[in-house]
Motif scaffolding. Structure first.
Motif, PDB file in Angstrom:
ATOM      1  N   ASN A  88       1.283  -1.076  -0.180  1.00 37.70           N
ATOM      2  CA  ASN A  88       0.139   0.162   0.134  1.00 37.70           C
ATOM      3  C   ASN A  88       0.561   1.310   0.071  1.00 37.70           C
ATOM      4  OD1 ASN A  88      -2.591  -1.576   2.464  1.00 37.70           O
ATOM      5  ND2 ASN A  88      -2.257  -1.729  -0.210  1.00 37.70           N
ATOM      6  N   VAL A  89       1.902   1.363   0.615  1.00 33.92           N
ATOM      7  CA  VAL A  89       3.001   1.962   0.811  1.00 33.92           C
ATOM      8  C   VAL A  89       3.345   2.734  -0.246  1.00 33.92           C
ATOM      9  CG1 VAL A  89       4.326   1.108   2.408  1.00 33.92           C
ATOM     10  CG2 VAL A  89       4.122   4.029   2.994  1.00 33.92           C
ATOM     11  N   THR A  90       4.150   1.847  -0.719  1.00 34.62           N
ATOM     12  CA  THR A  90       4.492   1.357  -1.815  1.00 34.62           C
ATOM     13  C   THR A  90       3.691   2.586  -2.969  1.00 34.62           C
ATOM     14  OG1 THR A  90       5.994  -0.401  -1.204  1.00 34.62           O
ATOM     15  CG2 THR A  90       6.361   0.113  -4.016  1.00 34.62           C
ATOM     16  N   SER A  91       2.564   2.111  -3.359  1.00 39.55           N
ATOM     17  CA  SER A  91       2.049   2.872  -4.107  1.00 39.55           C
ATOM     18  C   SER A  91       1.388   4.003  -4.349  1.00 39.55           C
ATOM     19  CB  SER A  91       0.889   1.813  -4.743  1.00 39.55           C
ATOM     20  OG  SER A  91       0.126   1.985  -3.142  1.00 39.55           O
ATOM     21  N   ILE A  92       1.550   4.189  -2.803  1.00 40.12           N
ATOM     22  CA  ILE A  92       1.368   5.787  -2.442  1.00 40.12           C
ATOM     23  C   ILE A  92       2.607   6.703  -3.195  1.00 40.12           C
ATOM     24  CG2 ILE A  92       1.406   7.188  -0.547  1.00 40.12           C
ATOM     25  CD1 ILE A  92      -0.084   5.338   0.289  1.00 40.12           C
ATOM     26  N   PHE A  93       4.055   6.205  -3.215  1.00 45.16           N
ATOM     27  CA  PHE A  93       5.468   6.512  -2.664  1.00 45.16           C
ATOM     28  C   PHE A  93       5.652   6.777  -4.600  1.00 45.16           C
ATOM     29  CE2 PHE A  93       6.723   5.319   1.097  1.00 45.16           C
ATOM     30  CZ  PHE A  93       6.789   6.583   1.603  1.00 45.16           C
ATOM     31  N   THR A  94       5.325   5.422  -5.343  1.00 39.23           N
ATOM     32  CA  THR A  94       5.867   5.542  -6.944  1.00 39.23           C
ATOM     33  C   THR A  94       5.122   6.366  -7.328  1.00 39.23           C
ATOM     34  OG1 THR A  94       5.494   3.089  -6.411  1.00 39.23           O
ATOM     35  CG2 THR A  94       5.190   3.779  -8.755  1.00 39.23           C
ATOM     36  N   THR A  95       2.775   6.664  -7.177  1.00 36.74           N
ATOM     37  CA  THR A  95       2.093   7.705  -7.638  1.00 36.74           C
ATOM     38  C   THR A  95       2.882   8.564  -7.334  1.00 36.74           C
ATOM     39  OG1 THR A  95       0.650   5.972  -7.619  1.00 36.74           O
ATOM     40  CG2 THR A  95      -0.174   8.406  -8.029  1.00 36.74           C
ATOM     41  N   PHE A  96       2.740   8.948  -6.448  1.00 36.38           N
ATOM     42  CA  PHE A  96       3.095  10.832  -5.936  1.00 36.38           C
ATOM     43  C   PHE A  96       4.714  11.137  -6.698  1.00 36.38           C
ATOM     44  CE2 PHE A  96       1.158  11.211  -2.690  1.00 36.38           C
ATOM     45  CZ  PHE A  96       0.820  12.539  -2.238  1.00 36.38           C
ATOM     46  N   GLY A  97       5.828  10.362  -6.871  1.00 32.78           N
ATOM     47  CA  GLY A  97       6.901   9.738  -7.692  1.00 32.78           C
ATOM     48  C   GLY A  97       6.260  10.097  -9.080  1.00 32.78           C
ATOM     49  N   ALA A  98       5.778  10.102  -9.970  1.00 38.62           N
ATOM     50  CA  ALA A  98       5.653  10.203 -11.149  1.00 38.62           C
ATOM     51  C   ALA A  98       4.465  10.926 -11.141  1.00 38.62           C
ATOM     52  CB  ALA A  98       4.802   8.632 -11.420  1.00 38.62           C
ATOM     53  N   GLY A  99       4.065  12.060 -10.239  1.00 41.20           N
ATOM     54  CA  GLY A  99       3.869  13.110 -10.375  1.00 41.20           C
ATOM     55  C   GLY A  99       1.750  12.888 -10.408  1.00 41.20           C
ATOM     56  N   GLY A 100       1.575  11.731 -11.072  1.00 45.66           N
ATOM     57  CA  GLY A 100       0.669  11.498 -11.110  1.00 45.66           C
ATOM     58  C   GLY A 100      -0.025  11.721 -11.951  1.00 45.66           C
ATOM     59  N   ILE A 101       0.564  11.298 -13.277  1.00 46.19           N
ATOM     60  CA  ILE A 101       0.532  12.217 -14.526  1.00 46.19           C
ATOM     61  C   ILE A 101       0.362  10.855 -15.798  1.00 46.19           C
ATOM     62  CG2 ILE A 101       1.465  14.442 -14.584  1.00 46.19           C
ATOM     63  CD1 ILE A 101       3.634  13.238 -15.971  1.00 46.19           C
ATOM     64  N   ASN A 102       0.666   9.513 -15.350  1.00 44.45           N
ATOM     65  CA  ASN A 102       0.343   8.200 -16.322  1.00 44.45           C
ATOM     66  C   ASN A 102      -0.652   8.650 -16.900  1.00 44.45           C
ATOM     67  OD1 ASN A 102       2.948   7.565 -15.488  1.00 44.45           O
ATOM     68  ND2 ASN A 102       2.122   6.026 -13.561  1.00 44.45           N
ATOM     69  N   ASN A 103      -2.131   8.714 -16.208  1.00 50.89           N
ATOM     70  CA  ASN A 103      -2.828   8.350 -17.512  1.00 50.89           C
ATOM     71  C   ASN A 103      -3.360   9.769 -18.055  1.00 50.89           C
ATOM     72  OD1 ASN A 103      -4.719   5.733 -16.158  1.00 50.89           O
ATOM     73  ND2 ASN A 103      -5.024   6.951 -14.865  1.00 50.89           N
ATOM     74  N   GLY A 104      -2.789  10.884 -17.802  1.00 53.06           N
ATOM     75  CA  GLY A 104      -2.811  12.156 -18.275  1.00 53.06           C
ATOM     76  C   GLY A 104      -1.844  11.760 -19.879  1.00 53.06           C
ATOM     77  N   VAL A 105      -0.151  11.663 -19.376  1.00 52.52           N
ATOM     78  CA  VAL A 105       0.492  10.829 -20.608  1.00 52.52           C
ATOM     79  C   VAL A 105      -0.766   9.937 -21.821  1.00 52.52           C
ATOM     80  CG1 VAL A 105       2.396   9.583 -21.111  1.00 52.52           C
ATOM     81  CG2 VAL A 105       2.050  11.119 -19.302  1.00 52.52           C
ATOM     82  N   ILE A 106      -1.281   8.757 -21.604  1.00 54.82           N
ATOM     83  CA  ILE A 106      -1.533   8.016 -21.757  1.00 54.82           C
ATOM     84  C   ILE A 106      -2.825   8.884 -22.936  1.00 54.82           C
ATOM     85  CG2 ILE A 106      -3.499   6.098 -21.866  1.00 54.82           C
ATOM     86  CD1 ILE A 106      -2.609   5.165 -19.842  1.00 54.82           C
TER      87      ILE A 106
END
Length: 415
Positions: A43-61
């Motif tokens: 759970n905490v890894t998924s939080i850090f992963t999303t924050f680390g990517a700025g939460g933009i991956n769906n926007g990139v798609i």
């Protein structure tokens, strides 16, 4: 659509098989209490992963899918996206390493696991870049290579996890969970190295406020998701541990693991096709047609799968886990019903992401996350651990009804 589903179905099947083997080995070696700790770390890894990517991956798609034939605009979106991912993941990775002991204490209940967060901090940058490149592939609808990379990820992840768990038990399982995906960056680069967009001119340039603003709506949606879903699970799991034990929390985590295996069908097979497709469609009648077409394919398959899982739940526990997890069978009914409503609401919820409905998305996600926590506490106090699955079912039923109400004009209006 059917061709894509059949192709990605292979990836999904391999993910399920490798996921099963991984769950079986991990559960048999570290037991319910260890499984509960692994759940906290994931759970905490998924939080850090999303924050680390700025939460933009769906926007990139979305923006790659929308502007793939407009080179100048595409270049702006790609180099801004790359800079966001690189800067944030590097900064957050350093912070994780600096506060590794503190994170170990509050998440894994003991400072002795500090090294797990050192590994996570080091792995965050390559992991984030890998997810960014995969989002670009998805946006270009390069489904074949996208699926091949996912298959390789599943197989390498299994081998990596099995080796570390067998050799180092719980410590190995924790390290595997935070590191294996970062290694896949090199596999991804091998597959994308000849694409025109895999060039430094697409990955570095001046900051553009207008592009940052467009990405910001996706960042908000992703960060809300990552704050609500994993944090909600952590709070519920922590409450079960507080009220009962890590063993009981391990049973609840086990039923979530089973859900995760068949939910891969949606997140892999549907997610690869559905989000780019919804982003492209501008006409409401075509959008409605696409939604109904997807429901006609997904709903019957999911329903049959869930019925079969319920009928063979004892066999599934024996296959996936060990006899130590046998009390988990009482959790199946409400969990499976909740999963059905969750998938049905997801298919409409994707529209919020595809159409940048930021405010609506944030409000619904936040409200239902809070309700899930409150209802879980109430039902756990009332009925024990099974109360967590009862609240899960109730909340996602209400979530599905809410999605129908939000999109009623699109769904029920004929044009």
């Amino acid at each position: 659509m059917f061709k894509i589903f059949s192709f990605t179905g292979l990836s999904t099947l391999i993910k399920i098989i490798t996921g099963y083997i991984s769950v079986k080995i991990v559960a048999s070696i570290i037991g319910p209490s260890g499984v509960a700790l692994i759940g906290q770390l994931q759970n905490v890894t998924s939080i850090f992963t999303t924050f680390g990517a700025g939460g933009i991956n769906n926007g990139v798609i979305k923006y790659v899918s929308e502007f793939k034939n407009e080179e100048t605009t595409l270049k702006k979106f790609l180099h801004i996206g790359f800079k966001i991912t690189f800067v944030l993941s590097l900064f957050l990775g350093v912070l994780i390493i600096v506060f590794c002991s503190y994170l170990s204490k509050i998440i894994l209940l003991d400072t002795k696991y500090y090294y797990v967060f050192v590994f996570l901090g080091i792995s965050l940058l390559p992991l984030s870049l890998n997810n960014y490149f995969l989002s670009i592939l998805n946006g270009f609808k390069e489904f074949k290579k996208f699926v091949i990379i996912n298959i390789i990820t599943s197989i390498l992840g299994l081998l990596f996890t099995v080796f570390l768990v067998v050799k180092f038990q719980l410590e190995g399982a924790l390290i595997a969970n935070v590191t294996y995906q970062s290694v896949i960056l090199f596999v991804t680069i091998f597959f994308i190295r000849k694409y025109f967009w895999f060039d430094k001119q697409y990955f570095w340039g001046k900051w553009d406020k207008s592009i940052l603003k467009k990405y910001s709506s996706y960042s908000l949606m992703a960060l809300i998701s990552v704050v609500t879903v994993p944090v909600t699970q952590m709070l519920i799991r922590g409450y079960i541990i507080e009220k009962y034990s890590t063993r009981e929390a391990g049973f609840w985590e086990g039923i979530n693991r089973i859900s995760g295996l068949y939910l891969l069908f949606v997140t892999t097979s549907v997610g690869v096709y559905y989000l780019p497709k919804l982003s492209e469609i501008k006409i409401d009648s075509l959008l409605r047609q696409e939604i109904f077409k997807t429901y006609k394919v997904i709903a019957p398959i999911i329903f049959v799968c869930l019925v079969l899982i319920f009928l063979f739940k004892e066999l599934i526990i024996n296959i996936l886990f060990t006899k130590e997890f046998y009390p988990m069978k009482d959790l199946f009914l409400w969990q499976l019903l909740g999963d059905f409503f969750k998938i049905m609401s997801w298919l409409l919820g994707f529209l919020m992401v595809a159409k940048s409905m930021t405010k609506t998305y944030i409000i619904t996600e936040t409200v239902f996350a809070v309700l899930l926590i409150l209802f879980s506490y109430y039902f756990i106090n009332l009925n024990g651990v099974i109360g967590a699955t009862q609240s899960y079912c109730l909340i996602y039923f209400l979530h599905f009804i809410t999605m129908i109400c939000i999109f009623k004009n699109l769904i029920f209006t004929r044009s």
